[in-house]
Design an enzyme around this catalytic site. Sequence first.
Site, PDB file in Angstrom:
ATOM      1  CD  GLU A 253      -2.921  -1.053   0.093  1.00  0.00           C
ATOM      2  OE1 GLU A 253      -3.002  -0.018  -0.622  1.00  0.00           O
ATOM      3  OE2 GLU A 253      -3.576  -2.074  -0.130  1.00  0.00           O
ATOM      4  CB  CYS A 287      -2.046   6.676   1.708  1.00  0.00           C
ATOM      5  SG  CYS A 287      -2.968   5.519   2.684  1.00  0.00           S
TER       6      CYS A 287
HETATM    7  O1  TXE Z   1       8.622   5.954   4.145  1.00  0.00           O
HETATM    8  P1  TXE Z   1       9.313   4.568   3.839  1.00  0.00           P
HETATM    9  P2  TXE Z   1       9.060   7.116   5.158  1.00  0.00           P
HETATM   10  C1  TXE Z   1       5.361   8.490   2.046  1.00  0.00           C
HETATM   11  C2  TXE Z   1       5.282   9.961   2.333  1.00  0.00           C
HETATM   12  C3  TXE Z   1       6.518  10.233   3.128  1.00  0.00           C
HETATM   13  C4  TXE Z   1       7.494   9.289   2.479  1.00  0.00           C
HETATM   14  C5  TXE Z   1       8.675   8.898   3.322  1.00  0.00           C
HETATM   15  O2  TXE Z   1       5.305  10.665   1.125  1.00  0.00           O
HETATM   16  O3  TXE Z   1       6.955  11.552   2.993  1.00  0.00           O
HETATM   17  O4  TXE Z   1       6.714   8.153   2.180  1.00  0.00           O
HETATM   18  O5  TXE Z   1       8.258   8.330   4.558  1.00  0.00           O
HETATM   19  C6  TXE Z   1      10.627   0.755   6.024  1.00  0.00           C
HETATM   20  N1  TXE Z   1      13.378  -2.429   3.044  1.00  0.00           N
HETATM   21  N2  TXE Z   1       4.576   7.701   2.953  1.00  0.00           N
HETATM   22  O6  TXE Z   1      10.527   7.388   5.046  1.00  0.00           O
HETATM   23  O7  TXE Z   1      10.774   4.737   3.685  1.00  0.00           O
HETATM   24  C7  TXE Z   1      10.713   1.922   6.973  1.00  0.00           C
HETATM   25  O8  TXE Z   1      11.643   1.695   8.022  1.00  0.00           O
HETATM   26  C8  TXE Z   1      12.360  -2.695   3.891  1.00  0.00           C
HETATM   27  C9  TXE Z   1       3.271   7.340   2.493  1.00  0.00           C
HETATM   28  O9  TXE Z   1       8.554   6.798   6.505  1.00  0.00           O
HETATM   29  O10 TXE Z   1       8.567   3.946   2.719  1.00  0.00           O
HETATM   30  C10 TXE Z   1       9.262   1.997   7.466  1.00  0.00           C
HETATM   31  O11 TXE Z   1       9.023   1.022   8.457  1.00  0.00           O
HETATM   32  N3  TXE Z   1      11.744  -1.743   4.603  1.00  0.00           N
HETATM   33  C11 TXE Z   1       2.680   6.237   3.286  1.00  0.00           C
HETATM   34  C12 TXE Z   1       8.476   1.664   6.197  1.00  0.00           C
HETATM   35  O12 TXE Z   1       9.393   0.961   5.350  1.00  0.00           O
HETATM   36  C13 TXE Z   1      12.140  -0.475   4.466  1.00  0.00           C
HETATM   37  C14 TXE Z   1       2.929   6.233   4.737  1.00  0.00           C
HETATM   38  C15 TXE Z   1       7.978   2.907   5.429  1.00  0.00           C
HETATM   39  O13 TXE Z   1       9.075   3.745   5.195  1.00  0.00           O
HETATM   40  C16 TXE Z   1      13.199  -0.127   3.599  1.00  0.00           C
HETATM   41  C17 TXE Z   1       4.273   6.635   5.062  1.00  0.00           C
HETATM   42  C18 TXE Z   1      13.836  -1.170   2.878  1.00  0.00           C
HETATM   43  N4  TXE Z   1      14.840  -0.950   2.023  1.00  0.00           N
HETATM   44  C19 TXE Z   1       5.029   7.369   4.180  1.00  0.00           C
HETATM   45  N5  TXE Z   1      13.374   1.211   3.661  1.00  0.00           N
HETATM   46  C20 TXE Z   1       1.252   5.962   2.939  1.00  0.00           C
HETATM   47  N6  TXE Z   1       0.995   5.628   1.699  1.00  0.00           N
HETATM   48  O14 TXE Z   1       0.359   5.997   3.769  1.00  0.00           O
HETATM   49  C21 TXE Z   1      12.469   1.693   4.529  1.00  0.00           C
HETATM   50  N7  TXE Z   1      11.722   0.683   5.035  1.00  0.00           N
END
Ligand code: TXE
Length: 483
Positions: A253, A287
């Site tokens: 998602e 989101c």
């Molecule tokens: O997201 P990440 P972040 C979007 C929103 C925000 C941006 C960055 O635009 O500004 O994402 O947020 C884990 N392998 N959304 O940095 O990096 C990470 O530790 C496995 C939209 O928080 O996607 C966290 O637990 N896992 C969204 C999770 O992934 C990894 C909600 C999400 O982090 C990883 C949040 C890797 N290589 C942010 N790298 C929505 N759609 O609701 C990171 N993670």
Amino acid sequence: MKFGELPQNARQYINGRWDTGVTTGISHNPSDTREVVAEYARADRSQTELAIRAAAEAQPQWGYSTPQRRADVLDQIGSEILARKAELGLLLAREEGKTLPEAVAEVARAGQIFKFFAGEALRTPGESLASIRPGVHVDVSREPVGVVGIIAPWNFPMAIPAWKIAPALAYGNSVIFKPAELVPACGWALAEIISRAALPAGVFNLVMGSGREVGQTLVDSPRVQAISFTGSVATGERILQTAAARRAKVQLEMGGKNPLVVLADADLEQAVDCALQGAYFSTGQRCTASSRLIIEAGVHDAFVARLRQRMASLKVGHAVDRDTQIGPVVDQSQLDENLAWIATAKAEGAEHVVGGELLKRPTPGHYMSPALFLAKPEHRVAREEVFGPIACVLRADNYEHALALANDTPFGLCAGICTTSLKHAMHFKRHAEVGMTMVNLPTAGVDYHVPFGGRKGSSYGPREQGRYAAEFYTTVKTGYMLA
Ligand code: TXE
């Protein structure tokens, strides 16, 4: 346990034991950055591998346990979450920054989700069919997938883990839960409740730490059969490439750029309410936020004027203050990103209506005023996910134009329409290229007993929530028997 003591020593939960991490991390209160909410243990690759091994060893026992046992465990977890919703809501508001009523409602939702899946454990679906061959009996049954890695974001730190962990456990899988780094206390609080629910050791594990190390270890491990992820598009795509290559089940998602169409025949006040709620509440960090307001020409100016007026009275402040309607942005880097978006929108020629300024409040926090732009469809601010209290208005000539604009996006999570026309409402529900539609409702705000998810760039894999969650958390087996 007293609430004040709760987050001070958030540890890993691996194989039924609380462990210290390899390093220590800290989470802060975004409403008052002087306040440390949690000190937490951060795992490395080898600690994550211990959790994976424990989960793999424990899974068969849980997978063959009775549905009644699984239902009882989930029911107990749900009851405790509901009973402690005020205390846990306060923790959530302090760590993530959403307002206290929003935070308490989110905790209650997490409890309801566990209760819902307690019932679903007893209703695991299956089918019995007549064979095409004489004397042969055919049935289709559902079995657990195995070990599930759950990678969660920070914006719903209780509800999103709940809607992944609860079905995973209900259908007999074991779980390794990795919360986002900004919200370890919420992840730990949930894990602490689950740890007391009579699960066999290793069935549920909490591993905190960085996405690149802990998350990536889950994604890479051949012993993790399924990954459920909510987060950014970039991370989701990376996970898909790695996990799908080793044939793991993947559910993603990711972002949204959700349109809210307002037709000239809409109830104006209701439409403005939907826009205000959908675009700015929870600080726009959803989101499903309504970040594209597509307004029919006949009502465009009146809508913008009224929305602007209502925005002026929104109260931005400390998440636990009684009057606050919009809490702070989650952290400094998200705030910097939001401000960069304000600059980009202005630079590319979007007309600035109101907001987007840094705000000073009595406590030092990441406060900004909700912002509104009049944009063109090609502007980046109208095309890319912002994830903050920033929305843009697009002018539409008529309904057909509005629908075309609504679908002109790489995302497809949710789409809303405000109208009094049944014809247009029905047409929109059918033709919006999304996973969820809303009529005279904000795009954000969903039920827990029905599917959640999108199309196009927003989602991948089977839907979450409701009984549709069984698609991801089970695998089907077809049985033939000559009787
Ligand atoms: O997201 P990440 P972040 C979007 C929103 C925000 C941006 C960055 O635009 O500004 O994402 O947020 C884990 N392998 N959304 O940095 O990096 C990470 O530790 C496995 C939209 O928080 O996607 C966290 O637990 N896992 C969204 C999770 O992934 C990894 C909600 C999400 O982090 C990883 C949040 C890797 N290589 C942010 N790298 C929505 N759609 O609701 C990171 N993670």
